[in-house]
Motif scaffolding. Structure first.
Motif, mmCIF file in Angstrom:
data_model
loop_
_atom_site.group_PDB
_atom_site.id
_atom_site.type_symbol
_atom_site.label_atom_id
_atom_site.label_comp_id
_atom_site.label_asym_id
_atom_site.label_seq_id
_atom_site.Cartn_x
_atom_site.Cartn_y
_atom_site.Cartn_z
ATOM 1 N N PHE A 1 6.485 13.424 1.177
ATOM 2 C CA PHE A 1 5.849 12.346 0.407
ATOM 3 C C PHE A 1 5.851 11.022 1.183
ATOM 4 N N GLU A 2 6.868 10.859 2.020
ATOM 5 C CA GLU A 2 6.911 9.657 2.869
ATOM 6 C C GLU A 2 5.882 9.780 3.990
ATOM 7 N N LYS A 3 5.789 10.967 4.537
ATOM 8 C CA LYS A 3 4.815 11.212 5.597
ATOM 9 C C LYS A 3 3.397 10.971 5.076
ATOM 10 N N LEU B 1 0.824 -1.215 0.000
ATOM 11 C CA LEU B 1 0.000 0.000 0.000
ATOM 12 C C LEU B 1 0.856 1.262 0.000
ATOM 13 N N HIS B 2 1.904 1.260 0.810
ATOM 14 C CA HIS B 2 2.809 2.417 0.884
ATOM 15 C C HIS B 2 3.431 2.704 -0.490
ATOM 16 N N GLU B 3 3.914 1.675 -1.141
ATOM 17 C CA GLU B 3 4.570 1.883 -2.436
ATOM 18 C C GLU B 3 3.562 2.269 -3.524
ATOM 19 N N ILE B 4 2.367 1.689 -3.454
ATOM 20 C CA ILE B 4 1.326 2.077 -4.410
ATOM 21 C C ILE B 4 0.981 3.558 -4.215
ATOM 22 N N ARG B 5 1.024 4.010 -2.975
ATOM 23 C CA ARG B 5 0.769 5.432 -2.714
ATOM 24 C C ARG B 5 1.823 6.303 -3.420
ATOM 25 N N HIS B 6 3.065 5.851 -3.428
ATOM 26 C CA HIS B 6 4.092 6.589 -4.183
ATOM 27 C C HIS B 6 3.777 6.584 -5.686
ATOM 28 N N ALA B 7 3.257 5.463 -6.166
ATOM 29 C CA ALA B 7 2.881 5.403 -7.590
ATOM 30 C C ALA B 7 1.737 6.383 -7.874
HETATM 31 ZN ZN ZN Z 1 8.157 5.503 0.851
#
Ligand code: ZN
Length: 148
Positions: free
Chosen positions: A123-125, A74-80
């Motif tokens: 963006f990480e937050k 989910l975290h990485e998809i959020r970056h996408a």
């Molecule tokens: Zn991240």
């Protein structure tokens, strides 16, 4: 020595088809396209700017269980999604500016932003906040489907 395939299956927190199903469901829901690659990396996962590639660790002991896996994906998809909204070049540039800003305030610890990503990089937050808010809902749905 021969490894027991049964034992390996028992020790694995999710099998490959479960992982594939989870990822396919999430990508379809969030309408993002990424190519998933499994690698023996020591961090959980990376979203690779500009390539649309999501690298997920298959190194033993890094991602420990199904909750870890779901949160990571989910975290990485959020970056996408961030990359889709901003354009990956803008995202990469903004991300790098935030790293540079953090480093300018912490000149004796240039790599320190990596250990303090959520404080250093907006963006990480945002990705983490989003993930914490949403993983339980997905966990519940995958449980209901009998997948977990
Ligand atoms: Zn991240």
């Amino acid at each position: 020595m021969i490894k027991s395939p049964t034992k390996m299956l028992i020790n694995e927190y999710l099998n490959q088809s479960q992982k594939n199903h989870i990822i396919a469901t999430l990508l379809k829901h969030y309408k993002v396209k990424v190519r998933v690659v499994y690698k023996p990396i020591k961090d959980y996962a990376y979203y690779v700017f500009g390539k649309g590639v999501l690298e997920i660790s298959n190194k033993k002991g890094v991602i420990k269980n199904e909750k870890d896996f779901l949160i990571t994906v989910l975290h990485e998809i959020r970056h996408a999604i961030q990359a889709t909204k901003l354009g990956w070049r803008n995202l990469q540039q903004s991300y790098e500016l935030e790293i540079a800003h953090w480093q300018s305030k912490n000149p004796k610890d240039m790599d320190g932003w990596m250990r303090n990503k959520r404080e250093a990089i907006s963006f990480e937050k945002e990705a983490e906040k989003y993930t914490q808010k949403n993983w339980k809902k997905w966990h519940k749905q995958f449980k209901k489907e009998g997948l977990l």
